[in-house]
Design an enzyme around this catalytic site. Structure first.
Site, PDB file in Angstrom:
ATOM      1  N   ASP A   1       0.830  -1.209   0.000  1.00 47.36           N
ATOM      2  CA  ASP A   1       0.000   0.000   0.000  1.00 47.36           C
ATOM      3  C   ASP A   1       0.867   1.262   0.000  1.00 47.36           C
ATOM      4  O   ASP A   1       1.957   1.269   0.578  1.00 47.36           O
ATOM      5  CB  ASP A   1      -0.891  -0.025   1.250  1.00 47.36           C
ATOM      6  CG  ASP A   1      -2.052   0.944   1.145  1.00 47.36           C
ATOM      7  OD1 ASP A   1      -2.305   1.472   0.042  1.00 47.36           O
ATOM      8  OD2 ASP A   1      -2.707   1.179   2.174  1.00 47.36           O
TER       9      ASP A   1
ATOM     10  N   ARG B   1      -0.458   8.946 -10.129  1.00 51.49           N
ATOM     11  CA  ARG B   1      -0.439   7.713  -9.334  1.00 51.49           C
ATOM     12  C   ARG B   1       0.293   6.564 -10.035  1.00 51.49           C
ATOM     13  O   ARG B   1       0.944   5.748  -9.397  1.00 51.49           O
ATOM     14  CB  ARG B   1      -1.878   7.308  -8.998  1.00 51.49           C
ATOM     15  CG  ARG B   1      -2.594   8.340  -8.134  1.00 51.49           C
ATOM     16  CD  ARG B   1      -4.054   7.955  -7.928  1.00 51.49           C
ATOM     17  NE  ARG B   1      -4.175   6.648  -7.303  1.00 51.49           N
ATOM     18  CZ  ARG B   1      -4.043   6.433  -5.992  1.00 51.49           C
ATOM     19  NH1 ARG B   1      -3.826   7.434  -5.174  1.00 51.49           N
ATOM     20  NH2 ARG B   1      -4.165   5.220  -5.511  1.00 51.49           N
TER      21      ARG B   1
ATOM     22  N   HIS C   1       2.937   3.405  -8.949  1.00 54.62           N
ATOM     23  CA  HIS C   1       2.779   1.966  -9.200  1.00 54.62           C
ATOM     24  C   HIS C   1       4.029   1.418  -9.901  1.00 54.62           C
ATOM     25  O   HIS C   1       4.478   0.314  -9.608  1.00 54.62           O
ATOM     26  CB  HIS C   1       1.533   1.696 -10.042  1.00 54.62           C
ATOM     27  CG  HIS C   1       0.254   2.026  -9.323  1.00 54.62           C
ATOM     28  ND1 HIS C   1       0.000   1.607  -8.035  1.00 54.62           N
ATOM     29  CD2 HIS C   1      -0.843   2.740  -9.701  1.00 54.62           C
ATOM     30  CE1 HIS C   1      -1.198   2.040  -7.660  1.00 54.62           C
ATOM     31  NE2 HIS C   1      -1.726   2.738  -8.651  1.00 54.62           N
TER      32      HIS C   1
ATOM     33  N   THR D   1     -10.739  -6.891  -6.458  1.00 51.20           N
ATOM     34  CA  THR D   1     -11.955  -6.762  -7.267  1.00 51.20           C
ATOM     35  C   THR D   1     -12.520  -5.338  -7.150  1.00 51.20           C
ATOM     36  O   THR D   1     -13.201  -4.875  -8.050  1.00 51.20           O
ATOM     37  CB  THR D   1     -13.024  -7.789  -6.803  1.00 51.20           C
ATOM     38  OG1 THR D   1     -13.039  -7.816  -5.370  1.00 51.20           O
ATOM     39  CG2 THR D   1     -12.709  -9.184  -7.294  1.00 51.20           C
TER      40      THR D   1
ATOM     41  N   LEU E   1      10.603 -20.768  -4.800  1.00 51.83           N
ATOM     42  CA  LEU E   1       9.608 -19.893  -4.162  1.00 51.83           C
ATOM     43  C   LEU E   1       8.241 -20.027  -4.832  1.00 51.83           C
ATOM     44  O   LEU E   1       8.128 -19.967  -6.057  1.00 51.83           O
ATOM     45  CB  LEU E   1      10.091 -18.433  -4.288  1.00 51.83           C
ATOM     46  CG  LEU E   1       9.095 -17.367  -3.817  1.00 51.83           C
ATOM     47  CD1 LEU E   1       8.982 -17.360  -2.299  1.00 51.83           C
ATOM     48  CD2 LEU E   1       9.517 -15.983  -4.318  1.00 51.83           C
TER      49      LEU E   1
ATOM     50  N   ARG F   1      -5.725  -2.275   8.268  1.00 56.01           N
ATOM     51  CA  ARG F   1      -6.911  -3.038   7.870  1.00 56.01           C
ATOM     52  C   ARG F   1      -6.520  -4.135   6.889  1.00 56.01           C
ATOM     53  O   ARG F   1      -5.446  -4.106   6.297  1.00 56.01           O
ATOM     54  CB  ARG F   1      -7.996  -2.133   7.284  1.00 56.01           C
ATOM     55  CG  ARG F   1      -7.534  -1.159   6.265  1.00 56.01           C
ATOM     56  CD  ARG F   1      -8.692  -0.339   5.682  1.00 56.01           C
ATOM     57  NE  ARG F   1      -8.141   0.576   4.705  1.00 56.01           N
ATOM     58  CZ  ARG F   1      -7.821   1.836   4.967  1.00 56.01           C
ATOM     59  NH1 ARG F   1      -8.040   2.352   6.150  1.00 56.01           N
ATOM     60  NH2 ARG F   1      -7.277   2.590   4.032  1.00 56.01           N
TER      61      ARG F   1
END
Ligand code: FPP
Length: 252
Positions: free
Chosen positions: A30, A43, A47, A76, A141, A204
């Protein structure tokens, strides 16, 4: 490159007990948007920087012998973001698989997508399927990428799969237990999550692995995802190694 060198040097300051590493690490990556905003950039810029951070974390997880790494790349709910941001994320995804797949394969990384692959746009769907197929037999992995993923939908899907089996007479309702239920989740066959890391300070779960984190240790760091380097990762692993895990019992 200088930054990679510095992160690598600093990271070695953090000692880890190789015999007590978490088997399964999950990460909510986040803070990309805030990272970009602080730099006066769109933004998507955050990313892109986030993908670079991710590459280093995947590589290090593989190097130190983490068994499974699960990352939350696109939920989603993320479809409701502005169109240009969604489209930038989809492009980054294609770019990531185009650029990384051979190196991941050479390092014996096995890729699994958690989520509704059929609901992804065509080119991404094909790239995801190809990546899973190419790395299917690898025994290094286990890299699980949650894409078009929502944990409630995953749980409902598992319930539906079981109901259909009961309806077909393949299974009796009284045979349904946690092993059968877990076998119907996207994470079937993986160990439970031991350590859940969330960056950017938010406390959260955001509909991520609700079932699988039942006994996970949570480490929340204020660092925004693009700044989450190997030093920060090893610090989170060291924090995990200091935790006293009791799984609902008491200490002997
Ligand atoms: C959350 O930050 C991050 C995401 C929704 C996307 C995470 C994706 C990547 C790191 C790259 C894509 C992954 C692959 C596998 C190519 P945010 O945008 O919600 O940040 P904010 O809370 O600061 O707005």
């Amino acid at each position: 490159m200088a930054l990679w060198g510095r992160a690598k040097r600093d990271a070695q300051e953090i000692q880890l007990d190789a015999t007590r590493l978490p088997r399964h690490v999950a990460i909510i990556m986040d803070g990309n948007g805030r990272w970009a905003k602080r730099r006066g950039q769109p933004r998507a810029f955050g990313h892109r920087a986030g993908v670079e951070a991710l590459r280093a974390i995947i590589r290090h997880s593989s190097d130190i012998g983490i068994e499974a790494l699960t990352i939350y790349a696109f939920s989603t709910e993320n479809w409701s973001r502005p169109k240009d941001e969604v489209s930038a994320l989809m492009s980054l995804l294609l770019e990531f698989f185009g650029r990384e797949i051979e190196e991941l394969h050479e390092n014996r990384v096995c890729i699994r997508i958690l989520g509704d692959v059929d609901g992804m746009p065509g080119p991404q769907r094909e790239a995801l399927r190809a990546a899973m197929e190419r790395t299917r037999l690898n025994e290094g992995l286990k890299l699980n990428i949650a894409l078009n993923y929502g944990s409630r939908a995953e749980i409902v899907r598992a319930a539906r799969i079981i109901a259909e089996r009961v309806e077909r007479g393949e299974l009796r309702a009284d045979q349904v237990d946690s092993a059968i239920f877990e076998g119907c989740l996207y994470t079937a066959g993986l160990p439970d999550v031991d350590l859940l890391i969330r960056t950017s300070g938010e406390m959260r779960l955001s509909n991520f692995l609700l079932y699988q984190v039942s006994y996970a240790e949570f480490v929340v760091v204020d660092t925004l995802w693009p700044d989450f380097d190997l030093h920060a990762y090893r610090a989170a692993l060291a924090e995990y190694q200091h935790r006293d895990r009791r799984f609902g019992g008491v200490k002997a």
